[in-house]
Design a protein around this motif. Structure first.
Motif, mmCIF file in Angstrom:
data_model
loop_
_atom_site.group_PDB
_atom_site.id
_atom_site.type_symbol
_atom_site.label_atom_id
_atom_site.label_comp_id
_atom_site.label_asym_id
_atom_site.label_seq_id
_atom_site.Cartn_x
_atom_site.Cartn_y
_atom_site.Cartn_z
ATOM 1 N N ASN A 1 80.029 61.493 -5.267
ATOM 2 C CA ASN A 1 79.144 61.424 -6.436
ATOM 3 C C ASN A 1 79.675 60.410 -7.458
ATOM 4 O OD1 ASN A 1 81.197 62.745 -8.013
ATOM 5 N ND2 ASN A 1 80.446 64.732 -7.300
ATOM 6 N N THR A 2 78.893 60.175 -8.493
ATOM 7 C CA THR A 2 79.234 59.157 -9.505
ATOM 8 C C THR A 2 80.575 59.447 -10.174
ATOM 9 O OG1 THR A 2 76.892 58.754 -9.940
ATOM 10 C CG2 THR A 2 78.447 58.047 -11.630
ATOM 11 N N LYS A 3 80.833 60.706 -10.466
ATOM 12 C CA LYS A 3 82.093 61.089 -11.102
ATOM 13 C C LYS A 3 83.284 60.693 -10.246
ATOM 14 C CE LYS A 3 84.575 65.215 -12.729
ATOM 15 N NZ LYS A 3 84.503 66.694 -12.886
ATOM 16 N N GLN A 4 83.162 60.918 -8.932
ATOM 17 C CA GLN A 4 84.247 60.568 -8.010
ATOM 18 C C GLN A 4 84.364 59.057 -7.844
ATOM 19 O OE1 GLN A 4 82.593 62.865 -4.826
ATOM 20 N NE2 GLN A 4 84.052 64.551 -5.069
ATOM 21 N N ILE A 5 83.230 58.386 -7.718
ATOM 22 C CA ILE A 5 83.227 56.944 -7.480
ATOM 23 C C ILE A 5 83.900 56.184 -8.627
ATOM 24 C CG2 ILE A 5 81.730 54.904 -7.303
ATOM 25 C CD1 ILE A 5 79.739 56.716 -5.761
ATOM 26 N N TYR A 6 83.637 56.602 -9.855
ATOM 27 C CA TYR A 6 84.173 55.892 -11.018
ATOM 28 C C TYR A 6 85.410 56.568 -11.612
ATOM 29 C CZ TYR A 6 79.963 53.085 -10.798
ATOM 30 O OH TYR A 6 78.956 52.239 -10.383
ATOM 31 N N GLY A 7 85.860 57.669 -11.003
ATOM 32 C CA GLY A 7 87.067 58.336 -11.486
ATOM 33 C C GLY A 7 86.901 58.949 -12.858
ATOM 34 N N LEU A 8 85.767 59.647 -13.072
ATOM 35 C CA LEU A 8 85.456 60.173 -14.403
ATOM 36 C C LEU A 8 85.869 61.633 -14.577
ATOM 37 C CD1 LEU A 8 81.954 58.511 -14.920
ATOM 38 C CD2 LEU A 8 84.199 57.723 -15.683
ATOM 39 N N SER A 9 86.982 62.008 -13.961
ATOM 40 C CA SER A 9 87.573 63.315 -14.236
ATOM 41 C C SER A 9 88.261 63.250 -15.591
ATOM 42 C CB SER A 9 88.592 63.669 -13.154
ATOM 43 O OG SER A 9 89.646 62.721 -13.158
ATOM 44 N N VAL A 10 88.733 64.379 -16.097
ATOM 45 C CA VAL A 10 89.414 64.393 -17.398
ATOM 46 C C VAL A 10 90.623 63.464 -17.365
ATOM 47 C CG1 VAL A 10 90.707 65.803 -19.041
ATOM 48 C CG2 VAL A 10 88.625 66.710 -17.995
ATOM 49 N N SER A 11 91.424 63.585 -16.312
ATOM 50 C CA SER A 11 92.617 62.727 -16.211
ATOM 51 C C SER A 11 92.231 61.265 -16.045
ATOM 52 C CB SER A 11 93.488 63.179 -15.032
ATOM 53 O OG SER A 11 92.766 63.094 -13.809
ATOM 54 N N GLY A 12 91.130 61.010 -15.328
ATOM 55 C CA GLY A 12 90.670 59.643 -15.135
ATOM 56 C C GLY A 12 90.213 59.014 -16.448
#
Length: 275
Positions: free
Chosen positions: A226-237
């Motif tokens: 998903n988009t969050k994974q593709i762009y590394g949009l986790s809290v740590s990311g």
């Protein structure tokens, strides 16, 4: 890069590799091949049945196969002896490596052709066993497209089960997989000497890879990630992105200062600390 993190750097690397392929399509080839199953070949280098190549610019296809060589030599390709197979395989690989010499400056796009079980080295080793001298296709001319997809979309871009990432990705994107054999089907086809079926499978897989490249270029490829994974949009990311950008750090610092200044009278009034 305005925004920077390990994930975004990796994605940028993947995009650069993709652009390197596409910037001169006239010098790019897609390659795939079929062979004896290396699971059932008892440790020896698997026999090659066909090699298919496609020019990325024109979509014209070039093939080298046992069933074609058998026809050239007036042999029944469904009933080849071991000696006949060796002879025809050697002739086929002779022609392939002549082709490779004339295309040494091309970029060779492949799908997991990375090792001595399945890959450029496996083809070269088989040719040596048959008495040939393989032409070396330089490593920096080989582009493993699953690796590029992994950099762009993360390596969770597609599941491996049930049919392998290539066919699963094709199904997800409604790309026809007619004639494309699965792993067990390829092994059975070889055991049954169905070399034409294996050849048609390699042709189809080259077609599928071309479709995947095209959709990746157009940013139309559907993937598991998903988009969050593709762009590394986790809290740590997100924290990493902010830490790597002085403008964002400055903006965040100013914002915290403003919020602190604005909330100070409220805090003092609430705790009764104002004068």
């Amino acid at each position: 890069m305005f925004f920077k993190s390990k994930r975004l750097i990796e994605r940028s690397e993947g995009q650069k590799l993709l652009n390197s392929i596409l910037e001169d399509k006239n010098k790019s080839l897609i390659i795939h091949y079929s062979c004896e199953s290396f699971v059932t070949s008892h440790g020896r280098t698997p026999r090659i049945t066909s090699i298919c190549l496609r020019y990325l610019a024109s979509s014209q296809t070039k093939s080298f196969s046992i069933h074609l060589q058998a026809q050239f030599e007036n042999k029944d390709f469904n009933n080849l002896t071991i000696e006949e197979y060796d002879f025809l395989e050697k002739k086929m690989l002779d022609e392939f490596y002549e082709f490779a010499k004339y295309h040494k400056d091309y970029k060779w796009i492949h799908w997991n052709m990375r090792d001595s079980n399945f890959g450029f080295d496996a083809i070269a080793n088989r040719y040596r066993i048959l008495g040939g001298g393989p032409f070396q296709i330089d490593d920096d001319r080989r582009y493993d497209f699953p690796r590029i997809l992994g950099k762009i979309y993360t390596y969770g871009y597609e599941k491996n089960l049930p049919d392998g990432r290539l066919l699963n990705l094709a199904n997800r994107n409604k790309i026809s997989i007619k004639d494309a054999l699965k792993g067990k089907e390829e092994a059975d086809a070889f055991d049954n000497k169905e070399y034409l079926k294996l050849h048609k499978s390699s042709l189809k897989k080259v077609d599928i890879i071309e479709s995947i490249i095209d959709r990746t270029d157009k940013n139309e490829l559907k993937v598991e990630a998903n988009t969050k994974q593709i762009y590394g949009l986790s809290v740590s990311g997100i924290i990493e992105i902010v830490k790597n950008n002085w403008i964002l750090i400055s903006t965040w610092t100013i914002l915290i200062y403003i919020l602190g200044a604005a909330s100070e009278p409220l805090i003092q009034n609430f705790f009764g600390t104002s004068n």
